[in-house]
Design a protein around this motif. Sequence first.
Motif: not given
Lengths: 577, 429
Positions: A35-36, A39, A42-43, A46, A55, A59, A62, A276
């Motif tokens: 997941l991270p 993500n 995504l960051i 996206g 995104i 999503g 995920m 992140v």
Amino acid sequence: MSLRRLLKSHLAPHRRAIVLVLILQAGQTTTGLLLPGLNATLIDDGVLLGDQSVIWRMGGIMLLVSFIQVVLLTVAVWYGSEVAMAFGRDIRRDVFDRVTRYSTREIGRFGTPSLITRITNDTHQIQTLTALVTIMMITAPLTMIAGTVLAIRTDAGLSVLLLVVVPLEIVVTGAIIAAMTPAFQQMQERIDRINAVLREQITGVRVVRAFTREPTESARFAEANHRLTESSLRAARLMAAVFPAVTLLVNLSSVALLWIGADRIEDGSTQIGSLVAYLTYLLQILLAVTMAAFMVSMIPRAAVAAERIVEILDTESSVTPPTTPIQDFTRPGTVEFQEVGFRYPGAEHPVLEGVSFTAVPGETTAIIGSTGAGKTTLLTLAARLADASSGQVAVGGIDVRRLDPALLWGAIGYVPQRAYLFSGTVASNLRYGRPEATDEELWEALEVAQAAGFVQSMPDGLQNRIAQGGTNVSGGQRQRLSIARALVAQPAVYLFDDSFSALDLATEARLRQALEPRTRDAAVLVVAQRISTIETADQIIVLEGGITVGQGRHDELVDTCPTYAEIVSSQRGGETT
Amino acid sequence: MNQRNPGDGEPEDPQPEDPQPEDPQPEDPQPGNGIGGDDSQEDEDQEALQTYGREALRFSGRMSAPLPVETSRNFRGTVRQLAKITGRETPVLVLVMVLATMSVSLTVIGPWLLGGATDIIVTGVRQGGIDTDRLQDRLLVIGGVFALAWALGHIQNYLLSGALQRSMFRLRETIEAKLHRLPLSYVDQHARGDLLSRVTNDIDNLSQSLQQTINQMLTAVLTLVGVTVMMLTVSPLLALVAFVTVPLSVVATRIFATRARPRFLRQWRTTGTLNAQAEDAVSGHAIVTAFGRQNQERQRFAEENAKLYDSSRAAQFLSSAMQPVMMLMGNLQFVSVAVVGGLRISSGAITIGDMQAMIQYTRQFAMPVQQVASMAATFQSGIASLERVVELLDVDEISADPEPAPDPPATRGRECSTTSTSPTSPKSP
């Protein structure tokens, strides 16, 4: 280590389920850790590039990954629970089975209360630990491995931090665990102690009440309680230190991550999304270590329990069934002792030595002697509750070690010194040796045992309830029920171990008179204290310190055996005055 | 290792009991013994009565139905007992609460501060140079906040373990005192193995599970509150998106918790029965062997053991199944914050730092809930044990008469007269 051995031997049958749990847990942890990373994409792709379709797509992925993880975990928990509980069940069964095979020798060595704790409490400890391991603890090393791999894949440059923080974490928790292990061990010992005190108070409740020993007992308990609290407190405080310490480490490493990360982002070698993601990895890896530390703290207790269980499983019974058992008696209803000796391993003096006699059907052999003379041991050898160390014990003409145990025990009617009744009813106790006995037969046996009267006056008669150990009937009643129980079994050999001691002379006389026709075809061995009980016996054996000092009929022994004459004169003197 | 005295298996000589000829009902009716009130259940199992003791039945019979009403009454009594034994620790507990609140507050503002630091980096990258001094100051402050949170948390844990251990000390003291005040009839009529199981296994299990759970639960609950507040502060929209999953998990928790509790109770009751049986077989070992009944004893034990396996497995799974449920909730929060947050950053409504903080919060939100969920198994097992201990503490005591009188005192003679449980035959001595 006992715990490892126990796990090895008793988890083996569940190997497939365990492998399954491992695979499921590994899959679950890895999917969770994806997941991270997703993500981060995504960051970076996206959010920072302003591409909304990325995104949404990330999503969706995920979400899918999340569901997969939850399904895997649920199945893992299901099998984990099953394995742990089956493990506990199997151990309990094996320990109990082993104990039922023990001879009186092993029972005496461990002690009844200790055996019971081992069967129940100790197995529970191990079962609890196994459940925790299969359901949770196993995820800790998996998370550490998978998390580290994924973190390095995300950004190798930042993993310098992991190289510092993870070992540091392991050292800190390791140190706390090292301190905790002896503390927990001590705590376990003190729990044992306090349980022992309580056990004594419950089992000896009548004695405590009768002698107003409550203050003494309470003081004894208070001391054990203080000592337990003291060591629990030490263990608890050490354990309480772990969580804040680990939290601090996680937090400080997050701060360090941002400090290092800022430089790397500035020179473009790291992306914001990775930073992140890293924060999340860090959090999850370190949490896994904490979890592991917490679980490991349970191991010392389980190890102590395992040791006590393995001790039982490692102790073979000194009485083993013959490989080719003999199925027939040659001389039913006889008992022969030839130069029989018995000694406890390592004991200085033998309990019995060179005892020889023959008991034939219809005759009574009485055994008399002071406390510790070996009278009870002699009877237990005839019932093969233990085996002779030397010489030979034969029942029905065959060495007891070569007889089919079922045949032997079917022929023995044993009335122990301490009459023990099982929880249940009067009838269930009487039928213990012969479940198919009719009510009439029960009543007959009760008549002979002089017990019919009080059973009749019980509110539920034969169905009257008997508490565990028979504690709800008086000592004399318990003895008579115990005699009736042996009679119902219709044995060929009767063993009465001081079984008339709680009866008054008149009752005893009536009982023995009623017994006579029932024992016409059976050998009767009677251990007794009273001369009146044995003076009519066909044969009297006088034991002293395990050795036969006299053997013969009453009239002969009075003249020839000083020990016997002494017993007689002391009792007769007492009776006439 | 195990220093029990092997010679204490049984009271040496039960004193010859005086007949109580005028006592018309020497046996069972036991109006006030706490575990009464389930007599109707016993009828179902008359057959088993032959082989099992009635005690065993009492428990196993009661197990056959969940009896929600009765258990909930017990539950309240149990909570009251828990409050009673921890009562004297109130000042310490208040201090613990204050410290915990402070420590948790400092911990939960952490991610928000870290998010600010990230924003400094992001802004710096966009504007061509990171303000290193500002970042350094910020990070130092954050480090200080975390260190303070640790110190307070450590003291809190230290104090709390003391309070808990002292409470367990008092509970053990209470139960020991109770033992001396139990009517003999109670001791006689209840399987000794089961009674022993209550004062040893159950107390042991209770103190172990409380010790393991209370502290974590306290921190977890406070963290939950703190994180919720922080999430609403940082981004109300993302917070609301994340919280959509909460009702779902509350319902799930409810379902699992209510189902797991009776099963744990059952698990401990079966343990009591099994204990009683083991006690019978081991104490009566000579008889079991000389009557050749080992196989039957083993079989009986195996049956009871299988029952214990069934109830333990069910209890374990149900309580552990809360874990995946909580995980699902955490994951859903994570995903929704990531997606909605991503979209909002594009529109400029929130910063990357905010999103980072929110993601950390969702993890921190899920974590205490997961923790509570996993602790719940242990905690419930402990409460089930406490219920059994409370049952024992609720048994009517013999009168406060200081004499250890074997003759039945006039007051509360009901329990006392039942000590001479057996109507003695006129012939007997």
